[in-house]
Design a protein around this motif. Structure first.
Motif, PDB file in Angstrom:
ATOM      1  N   LYS A   1       0.791  -1.215  -0.014  1.00 19.34           N
ATOM      2  CA  LYS A   1      -0.022  -0.023   0.017  1.00 19.34           C
ATOM      3  C   LYS A   1       0.917   1.116   0.043  1.00 19.34           C
ATOM      4  O   LYS A   1       0.816   2.358   0.586  1.00 19.34           O
ATOM      5  N   GLN A   2       1.811   1.255  -0.884  1.00 17.42           N
ATOM      6  CA  GLN A   2       2.816   2.396  -0.846  1.00 17.42           C
ATOM      7  C   GLN A   2       2.777   3.353  -2.267  1.00 17.42           C
ATOM      8  O   GLN A   2       3.147   4.289  -2.327  1.00 17.42           O
ATOM      9  N   THR A   3       1.525   2.923  -2.845  1.00 19.23           N
ATOM     10  CA  THR A   3       1.335   3.743  -4.181  1.00 19.23           C
ATOM     11  C   THR A   3       0.337   4.949  -3.847  1.00 19.23           C
ATOM     12  O   THR A   3      -0.413   4.966  -2.958  1.00 19.23           O
ATOM     13  N   VAL A   4       0.558   6.021  -4.798  1.00 21.44           N
ATOM     14  CA  VAL A   4      -0.264   7.199  -4.608  1.00 21.44           C
ATOM     15  C   VAL A   4      -0.769   7.587  -5.781  1.00 21.44           C
ATOM     16  O   VAL A   4      -0.457   7.198  -6.907  1.00 21.44           O
ATOM     17  N   ARG A   5      -1.638   8.280  -5.824  1.00 13.89           N
ATOM     18  CA  ARG A   5      -2.216   9.127  -7.284  1.00 13.89           C
ATOM     19  C   ARG A   5      -1.641  10.486  -6.992  1.00 13.89           C
ATOM     20  O   ARG A   5      -1.887  11.213  -6.218  1.00 13.89           O
ATOM     21  N   THR A   6      -1.011  10.672  -8.373  1.00 13.27           N
ATOM     22  CA  THR A   6      -0.224  11.998  -8.501  1.00 13.27           C
ATOM     23  C   THR A   6      -1.086  12.858  -9.318  1.00 13.27           C
ATOM     24  O   THR A   6      -2.412  12.401  -9.512  1.00 13.27           O
ATOM     25  N   GLU A   7      -0.671  14.094  -9.506  1.00 12.16           N
ATOM     26  CA  GLU A   7      -1.363  15.259 -10.281  1.00 12.16           C
ATOM     27  C   GLU A   7      -1.470  14.724 -11.862  1.00 12.16           C
ATOM     28  O   GLU A   7      -2.093  15.330 -12.697  1.00 12.16           O
ATOM     29  N   LEU A   8      -0.620  13.683 -12.131  1.00 10.84           N
ATOM     30  CA  LEU A   8      -0.827  13.217 -13.634  1.00 10.84           C
ATOM     31  C   LEU A   8      -1.882  12.953 -14.335  1.00 10.84           C
ATOM     32  O   LEU A   8      -2.803  12.374 -13.684  1.00 10.84           O
ATOM     33  N   LYS A   9      -2.326  13.182 -15.564  1.00  9.36           N
ATOM     34  CA  LYS A   9      -3.370  12.665 -16.003  1.00  9.36           C
ATOM     35  C   LYS A   9      -3.282  11.183 -16.564  1.00  9.36           C
ATOM     36  O   LYS A   9      -2.206  10.814 -16.703  1.00  9.36           O
ATOM     37  N   ASN A  10      -4.313  10.703 -17.075  1.00 10.99           N
ATOM     38  CA  ASN A  10      -4.288   9.254 -17.750  1.00 10.99           C
ATOM     39  C   ASN A  10      -3.622   9.540 -18.942  1.00 10.99           C
ATOM     40  O   ASN A  10      -2.898   8.450 -19.005  1.00 10.99           O
ATOM     41  N   GLY A  11      -3.523  10.354 -19.638  1.00 12.38           N
ATOM     42  CA  GLY A  11      -2.882  10.362 -20.899  1.00 12.38           C
ATOM     43  C   GLY A  11      -1.342  10.504 -20.654  1.00 12.38           C
ATOM     44  O   GLY A  11      -0.663  10.063 -21.366  1.00 12.38           O
ATOM     45  N   ASP A  12      -1.112  11.220 -19.489  1.00 17.26           N
ATOM     46  CA  ASP A  12       0.401  11.123 -19.078  1.00 17.26           C
ATOM     47  C   ASP A  12       1.057   9.755 -18.761  1.00 17.26           C
ATOM     48  O   ASP A  12       1.870   9.443 -19.010  1.00 17.26           O
ATOM     49  N   MET A  13      -0.132   9.029 -18.388  1.00 14.11           N
ATOM     50  CA  MET A  13       0.466   7.529 -17.876  1.00 14.11           C
ATOM     51  C   MET A  13       0.671   6.666 -19.254  1.00 14.11           C
ATOM     52  O   MET A  13       1.330   5.822 -18.972  1.00 14.11           O
ATOM     53  N   ALA A  14       0.022   7.265 -20.404  1.00 12.56           N
ATOM     54  CA  ALA A  14       0.487   6.306 -21.556  1.00 12.56           C
ATOM     55  C   ALA A  14       1.438   6.802 -22.245  1.00 12.56           C
ATOM     56  O   ALA A  14       1.605   6.623 -23.803  1.00 12.56           O
TER      57      ALA A  14
END
Length: 364
Positions: free
Chosen positions: A125-138
């Protein structure tokens, strides 16, 4: 430790990228585009895991699709080329067990380890949600932050340098050799927000490195030593500004040896007793160069990694043997005798074997 593993991953991925695009001649345009997307997604996974982004599953899922498709068509891998060139560059005898171990280790690191790391982060449980958009993740993450943009620019410079070296176009190689390293130094300093001191020394060092190709023996050693010393001096200035010893050491090796060697297309630290004859190469093999002895009176051949034929021949001609075919057999004269050398197989052949060589597929 986390940062060191991250940069180690970038180094391994960069070597894989160079290996992948080094065989670009075997790709048509759709496969080339496919390979580019595969590499971009792998780098996206690296930066996403470094940020511990919860949505890393997006680039991981896309990357898995590309990997499965590449395994299906069996044309886009690059792992085997890394192993092959390792033994070729080091001039070590091929050891099957070590080759398999090296290939499997690289394949696991590039294609499997990211999924394991992501699973561990989820489990803890060390993951976080950053300010990146879904398009940035691709893939868009590569030009999102300062670290991502800087690393992407450095990797692009390295790839462009390699492609210029593969082309063996003298003007392009010279331009990249003189500009790639100063630009790399400027980007590194810009990232750490320090002034790029003595940038002009790197330019001088690369000029000396470039023209060292045309000399041999003591002159080559002196010129390469001066070039290396200038890079070391700039590296010490970088260390004083950023106080990172490992970074300064990597910078020196990368700036003095790796990047300029990629830019000119071969390793001139090998065969240091022989000079390159102008900027000619044995057509159509752009990786096969003419070399001369220290007096410039005898000729030989070398490839990107080592000397093939010692410069002890009065002349070398490819047209005498194969006027209507690929000039892959060279005629070499020494003391009134003619010797025939097969460039594809790196061996001397008898006159009676030439006809057979011309008729067979030289790539087999």
């Amino acid at each position: 430790m986390k940062q060191k593993l991250f940069f180690l991953d970038l180094v391994i991925c960069s070597v894989w990228m160079l290996s992948l695009f080094g065989g670009r001649g075997n790709y048509n345009f759709p496969l080339m585009l496919f390979a580019i997307c595969e590499v971009l997604l792998r780098y996206s996974v690296s930066f996403s895991l470094y940020r511990k982004e919860k949505r890393t599953w997006i680039p991981l899922l896309l990357f898995a699709f590309f990997v499965i498709f590449a395994a299906t068509i069996r044309k886009i891998s690059g792992i085997g080329d890394i192993v092959f060139h390792f033994f070729d560059i080091t001039n070590l005898e091929y050891a099957m067990s070590f080759g398999y171990f090296m290939g499997v280790s690289l394949a696991l690191w590039i294609f499997i380890v990211p999924y394991i790391v992501y699973a561990v982060l989820l489990f803890r449980k060390q993951t976080v949600r950053t300010e990146l958009k879904n398009g940035d993740m691709a893939g868009g993450i590569l030009w999102y932050g300062r670290l991502e943009k800087t690393c992407s620019a450095l990797i692009a410079i390295m790839l462009i340098s390699m492609l210029a070296g593969l082309s063996m176009d003298a003007r392009m190689c010279e331009m990249i050799c003189l500009t790639a390293m100063p630009l790399t130094y400027w980007l590194v300093c810009r990232y750490f927000k320090v002034k790029p001191e003595k940038l002009w020394l790197l330019v001088i060092g690369m000029v000396i490195f470039w023209y060292a190709q045309a000399v041999a023996g003591v002159w080559r050693v002196c010129m390469l030593t001066i070039s290396f010393a200038l890079v070391v001096y700039v590296g010490t200035l970088l260390y004083k500004n950023v106080r990172r010893c490992a970074l300064a050491m990597v910078f020196v090796i990368y700036a003095a040896v790796i990047l300029p060697s990629l830019a000119i297309g071969y390793n001139q630290y090998v065969g240091i007793d022989y000079a390159r004859r102008g900027f000619y190469y044995l057509a159509p093999f752009k990786g096969i160069l003419y070399i001369t002895d220290s007096m410039g009176e005898r000729y030989g051949l070398r490839d990107r990694y080592k000397v093939l034929v010692e410069p002890e021949y009065e002349y070398i001609s490819a047209k005498d043997v194969c006027p209507d075919d690929w000039a892959h057999v060279c005629a070499m004269e020494k003391n009134g005798k003619v010797y025939y050398y097969d460039v594809c197989n790196n061996e001397f052949v008898k006159n009676s074997q030439i006809y057979v060589i011309k008729k067979k597929n030289i790539f087999e």
